[in-house]
Design an enzyme around this catalytic site. Structure first.
Site, PDB file in Angstrom:
ATOM      1  CE1 TYR A  48      -3.934   2.237   0.750  1.00 42.82           C
ATOM      2  CE2 TYR A  48      -2.532   3.201   2.432  1.00 42.82           C
ATOM      3  CZ  TYR A  48      -3.673   3.243   1.667  1.00 42.82           C
ATOM      4  OH  TYR A  48      -4.560   4.291   1.805  1.00 42.82           O
ATOM      5  CB  THR A  92     -19.344  -2.727   3.735  1.00 39.73           C
ATOM      6  OG1 THR A  92     -19.912  -3.336   4.909  1.00 39.73           O
ATOM      7  CG2 THR A  92     -18.323  -3.669   3.120  1.00 39.73           C
TER       8      THR A  92
END
Ligand SMILES: NC(=O)c1ccc[n+]([C@@H]2O[C@H](COP(=O)([O-])OP(=O)(O)OC[C@H]3O[C@@H](n4cnc5c(N)ncnc54)[C@H](O)[C@@H]3O)[C@@H](O)[C@H]2O)c1
Length: 282
Positions: free
Chosen positions: A157, A197
């Site tokens: 990342y 989410t």
């Protein structure tokens, strides 16, 4: 009342199904832009589309994976077919699983670089011909603390986020003659962690959620940057937190100073000085 600074503009936000991207998309639409929202999660995208439309905004919904170059180009073409132009792309989609280097595999590495770095390239590559044809535009990728520092379990990342800064610095030089601005923007404030989410978030307690700010409150930073002439700022890294705070206290027409727009003031000053120097050198 949101200022409608982007009334005639068309924007595209990748990874707009939830989180930062959803807040940015909604804020751009509230400022009057017509916004394409793309993601790989149908239900998340539908929720963002409903938010934009409930504000009276226009949304073009595209199920598009940022790792698929041709699908990205087809999305850019669909935006221009629908609305005639593409002024702003916010390359926001990313994944951030925490994985120690000892557990990396080449496939994991490739996936991380594909989504987090090549995905940004694909967005700019897809938008580029339209922006060149229309005489300008803004490409904004999302930065992070990992754009300039290392973090444990985030090797791939961090590599991708550092890579985006290199891409930004170099491409800004080639984009300038086309009046295309290439910049990055970090959140600059604590937002919901990546990969949670909408359904996960709904299950959390108010106390948990209260640790993160609503990404919509950071969207004025993107509205401000998109409303600038592309020749004014390019090759730079902004942070939405300080920028949104500046806009809240001084308004959109604030007098620019690096410390009002980024956490990384010295880095911005250095990049601005380099741009000035290369302009002076011809
Ligand atoms: N959350 C943070 O604390 C934080 C901090 C700094 C930077 N960022 C950056 O902000 C941006 C948004 O992250 P977030 O925290 O809102 O994450 P998130 O996981 O909530 O949202 C990311 C969205 O990208 C989508 N996505 C994932 N892979 C995709 C692909 N291949 N193609 C298209 N869409 C895809 C996901 O479905 C999701 O809707 C990212 O660039 C991230 O690196 C986040």
């Amino acid at each position: 009342m949101t200022e409608r600074l982007l009334e005639n503009q068309v924007a595209w936000v990748t990874g707009a199904g939830r989180g930062f991207g959803a807040g940015i998309a909604r804020g751009l639409a509230q400022a009057g832009a017509r916004v394409c929202i793309s993601d790989i999660e149908t239900a998340e995208l539908a929720a963002t589309a409903a938010e934009l439309r409930s504000d009276g905004g226009q949304a073009l919904v595209q199920l598009t994976d940022v790792t698929d170059a041709e699908a990205m180009r087809a999305t850019a073409d669909a935006i221009v077919a629908a609305w005639g132009r593409l002024d702003v792309i916010v390359n926001n989609a990313a994944i951030m699983p925490l994985v120690p280097f000892a557990a990396h595999t080449p496939d994991f590495w490739r996936k991380m670089i594909d989504v987090n770095l090549t995905g940004v390239y694909h967005g700019v590559w897809a938008a580029w011909p339209h922006m060149v044809r229309q005489g300008g535009g803004h490409c904004i990728a999302i930065a992070s603390g990992a754009s300039g520092r290392g973090f444990v379990d985030e090797v791939a990342y961090c590599t991708a986020k550092h890579g985006i800064e290199g891409f930004t610095k170099a491409l800004a030089l080639e984009a300038e003659p086309h009046n295309i601005a290439i910049n990055t923007m970090g959140p600059g404030k604590l937002i919901k962690p990546t990969s949670i989410t909408r359904a996960d978030e709904a299950k959390l307690s108010d106390a948990d959620r209260s640790r993160w700010i609503d990404p919509l409150s950071l969207a004025p930073a993107f509205v401000w940057l998109a409303a600038q002439p592309p020749s004014r700022f390019t090759g730079l890294r902004f942070d939405a937190g300080p920028l949104a705070d500046t806009i809240a206290t001084e308004g959109y027409a604030f007098e620019f100073a690096p410390e009002k727009t980024t956490i990384y003031v010295e880095d911005m000053k250095e990049r601005m000085a380099r741009r000035k120097q290369s302009a002076a050198n011809g």
